[in-house]
Each structure stands twice: as C-alpha cells, then as structure tokens.
Enzyme design. Structure first.
Site, PDB file in Angstrom:
ATOM      1  N   THR A  16      78.802 -68.163 -20.271  1.00 41.51           N
ATOM      2  CA  THR A  16      80.063 -67.608 -20.766  1.00 41.51           C
ATOM      3  C   THR A  16      80.158 -67.477 -22.284  1.00 41.51           C
ATOM      4  OG1 THR A  16      81.123 -69.787 -20.618  1.00 41.51           O
ATOM      5  CG2 THR A  16      81.375 -68.306 -18.746  1.00 41.51           C
TER       6      THR A  16
ATOM      7  N   THR B 250      84.476 -65.265  -8.144  1.00 41.09           N
ATOM      8  CA  THR B 250      83.315 -65.990  -8.646  1.00 41.09           C
ATOM      9  C   THR B 250      83.421 -66.141 -10.163  1.00 41.09           C
ATOM     10  OG1 THR B 250      82.109 -63.904  -8.567  1.00 41.09           O
ATOM     11  CG2 THR B 250      81.698 -65.468  -6.795  1.00 41.09           C
ATOM     12  N   HIS B 251      82.589 -67.025 -10.683  1.00 44.76           N
ATOM     13  CA  HIS B 251      82.768 -67.486 -12.060  1.00 44.76           C
ATOM     14  C   HIS B 251      82.786 -66.356 -13.081  1.00 44.76           C
ATOM     15  CE1 HIS B 251      81.514 -69.199 -15.943  1.00 44.76           C
ATOM     16  NE2 HIS B 251      82.294 -70.178 -15.574  1.00 44.76           N
ATOM     17  N   GLY B 252      81.768 -65.506 -13.075  1.00 43.85           N
ATOM     18  CA  GLY B 252      81.694 -64.444 -14.066  1.00 43.85           C
ATOM     19  C   GLY B 252      82.875 -63.503 -14.007  1.00 43.85           C
TER      20      GLY B 252
END
Length: 455
Positions: A381, A399-401
């Site tokens: 990130t 999801t994370h991204g």
C-alpha cells in the site's frame, strides 16, 4: 447494538482491548538455546494461534454495522455504488493509512535535510538498505527511518507467512518507496491527498443527503443518511486493526526465532537462522528437546520445494476438490486486442504508463504509473501513494487492494485475466475504475530514457 449507538466509543474500546492484549504478550527468557526455543514455541501457541479467535468476536460487531450502514447509503442513493463508496475515502484511524502517512513524513524529513536528500537521490535502494542496517546513513535519515521501523518494521510482503522477511531485517522495499516519495510533486503530497479525500467523503455525504431530502419521507431519509455515514466513518477504518495486531504478535515470534536460530547455526545444528521457519511447531518442540529427525536434511528438502513453488508466475483463482484448477479471470473469453475488462472496485478514470510489479521489495514505482500486479497486501500500500491507478489479477470489492484504492481515491480494476502477462511495462493505457475497462492507447514500450529514469 453498542457499535450502532455509540460507534466512536465502541471503536476506542476495541483498540484498547488490542493494546492490552499486546502489552501482555512477551516471551519468557531461557537459560540456553533449547529453553529459549521452547519458550518461543509456547508463545506462538499461546498468542499467534489465538490471535483470530481473540479478535473475531470483538471485530465482527464493529465491522458488521459499518457494512450495513454502507449498504443503507447505497440503497438510499438509488443503488449508486460509486457515490456511496466515496464516503469511505480517507477513513480515520486506519492503521494501514497511518503507516503510509508515517512513511511519507519520514520522506519529508529526508527531503528537508540536504545530505539525506542527496544520498537518497544518488544511491540505489539496496545500498541504502545496507547503510541503514549498518547505521551509516546521515543522522536525520537514520533517525527518521528508525522511527518508522519501531512502529512498522514487523511488516513485510506476504507478512501473514511467519517465514517471510520483515522490513526491519530487509528494508530494501522501504528504501524503494522513500525514493519514489521524494519524486512526488508537493502539490500531490499524500497528506494533502488524504485531506482532499476527507473533503470528497463529506461532499458525497451531502450529495446523498440532498437526494434523500427530495424523496418521500425525505426528512427521515436524510437523518438515516447522516446516521449511516457516521457509522461508516467511525467504524470501517478498524477493518485493518485485527491483522495488524496479528502481525505485531507474529513480529515478536519472528524475531525471537531468528535470534535463537542464530544460536543453533553457531552450534552447527542449522545452516542459517531462517531454517527454523521450515519446521512445524511439533518439530520445533522436538528440536528444543534435542529430539527428532536431522533438521538440516528436512529443511533442505522443504526449502527446495518452496523455491520450486516460488517460480510459479500465476496462482490458480480457483481450486476444487477433485484437483482441477481454474486460472481464467474476468474477460477471459471476451476481451479484444486493445481492451481488457475486470471488476470495477474504485471509481475514476486515469491515463498512464503500465508498470508490472511482482515484488515491491525490488522495484521502484514512479509517480503516476499504473501499478499492475497479481494482488496486494499491506506491504504494497505505500506504493499506492504514488500510483496513478491499480490493476490486479485477483480480488473483489472488499479485498485489500480494492478497499485501500478507494480510500486513496485511485481508480482500480481487479480480477483482470492474466493482467501481468498481457499488459507490458511502458504501455500507455486508460483505466476506468467505474466501468472496469482497460484500454490500450498505444502498443509501444517506454523509450530508453524513460526506462533509465525509472531505474
């Protein structure tokens, strides 16, 4: 109910519970390497294995209401998912965002010191990492990076894997990121971008509220909008806290294993300290009692298998119980030569140059480049601060991204079939994060001088 009625208080209580648990997490000292290894394994069994059973009952009552509130905003805004997602821009108290901004502040300190600034513009990332580890960077640079490492040095790529290197041990990735940050135009500084994100979130709330007022029962719907938006802003930023807690606990165990592993290397029982990560807990316990099979041979066999797996360029998107694997992403059967499709997860349109990255520890991202990668975790990130957009091969809306891209306000498309193979470094593309479309604007790679600039 408590989180819905008093979201700020519920969030503070959650963070307090985490800090209290961390304060009690420590490894007992030992008289020799065998006892120190046994105590480390006991710590892992007691704290690492217990991390998510401890966290989930406390986290779900916070995250559930925040998602319900977000869905309510989407419903009231007539199903406009892009508008409601704007409310999640620059969420407060998100530990991943705080980490990225802390690294930006370190970059500012480097820029303000002439000697540090010169060193970071003339040395490559690997040399800078070695200089940091040997405490030979200019004083302001050494101090700024050490301060960052005290809070976040236990993080790293693939960090949920205990055996993966941590930034404090292998800081090359951090040096790459700092070099990229020094190239960012001050007008696009991450802290200013964060403030603009907060303003964009507030503007989205006002837009949804204004639309609600025009509907039947508008006064009530407007109150619901503001009620829901407050819960989203107060609670949703906590979604990164459980993993950060787990990584901090794992960081304690990781360093302890490396330290005791060095003792076993000195005694001739292991080839390198990291060999301990290739043993199961029961095998580590046997080693602590001077029992079990030949560790060197067992580790060598497993390390060989691990290195073989590391050569895979693509991980299956789906594996089923009969052994079949499926690699196809969105658009696998419908994409044309000049366009690719994926799942739109962060709205906006941007044009820029492709930069395919498989390992953020070895590559520098120039400001404005569109990051193309298999997938992301928190170690990626900091790159988002300088990226113009994001494309991944795996992922979905939560999801994370995807989540972090929305918070930072960069367009993102995920689930793109073989994105890292079909898109090439230097291609100029248009990325539409609202529709999930990627359009090639030319087929040429970057000129040699642009490639030299990246290096």
């Amino acid at each position: 109910a408590h989180a819905m009625l008093q979201p700020e208080a519920a969030r503070r209580r959650f963070e307090q519970q985490i800090e209290e648990k961390l304060a009690a997490a420590h490894i007992e000292p030992g008289a020799d390497r065998f006892e120190r290894l046994a105590n480390t394994v006991a710590f892992i069994r007691r704290n690492v294995a217990d991390a998510f059973p401890f966290l989930l009952p406390k986290f779900v009552p916070l995250f559930g209401p925040s998602m319900m509130a977000l869905n309510l905003l989407t419903h009231i805004s007539g199903g406009d998912n892009a508008l409601s997602l704007e409310v999640t821009r620059s969420l407060p108290d998100n530990v991943t965002t705080q980490m990225d901004l802390a690294l930006w502040r370190a970059a500012v300190q480097l820029r303000e010191d002439a000697e540090s600034n010169h060193v970071f513009h003339t040395m490559d990332a690997a040399a800078l990492a070695q200089a940091y580890l040997s405490s030979s960077l200019p004083g302001p640079a050494q101090s700024a990076i050490a301060g960052f490492m005290r809070s976040y040095g236990m993080r790293g790529m693939g960090e949920i894997d205990m055996g993966q290197p941590r930034w404090r041990n292998q800081p090359t990735a951090v040096m790459h990121i700092l070099k990229s940050y020094l190239d960012i135009d001050p007008a696009s500084a991450p802290d200013l971008v964060f403030v603009r994100g907060e303003q964009a979130a507030q503007a989205a709330i006002e837009t949804i509220a204004a639309a609600a007022r025009r509907q039947p029962g508008g006064w009530l719907k407007e109150k619901l909008v503001r009620f829901a938006a407050r819960r989203v802003r107060a609670l949703m930023g906590g979604r990164e806290s459980p993993k950060f807690y787990a990584i901090r606990v794992m960081g304690i165990a990781h360093q302890a294993l490396l330290d005791v592993g060095q003792e076993f290397v000195a005694a001739g029982a292991l080839a390198q300290p990291g060999d301990l990560f290739f043993l199961r807990l029961t095998e580590l316990e046997a080693l602590s009692r001077s029992e079990g099979p030949d560790c060197k041979a067992l580790v060598a066999e497993r390390r060989s298998a691990y290195q073989s797996e590391q050569r895979r360029r693509q991980v299956p998107r789906l594996l089923v119980s009969d052994g079949r694997t499926f690699y196809e992403g969105v658009g696998a059967g419908s994409d044309s030569g000049n366009s690719h499709t994926g799942s739109p997860v962060s709205p906006g349109v941007v044009e820029g140059r492709v930069h395919v990255i498989f390992d953020p520890r070895t590559t520098r991202l120039l400001p404005g480049e569109i990051l193309v990668c298999p997938g992301t975790d928190p170690a990626w990130t900091p790159l988002f601060m300088s990226a113009g957009g994001l494309i991944t091969e795996v992922g979905g809306m939560m999801t994370h991204g995807s989540v972090v891209a929305r918070e930072y306000g960069i367009p993102a498309v995920v689930g793109v079939h073989r994105a890292t193979q079909r898109l090439k470094d230097g291609q100029r593309i248009r990325l539409d994060g609202s529709r999930g479309m990627i359009t090639l604007l030319d087929e040429e790679h970057l000129s040699a001088d642009f490639a030299d600039l990246r290096r």
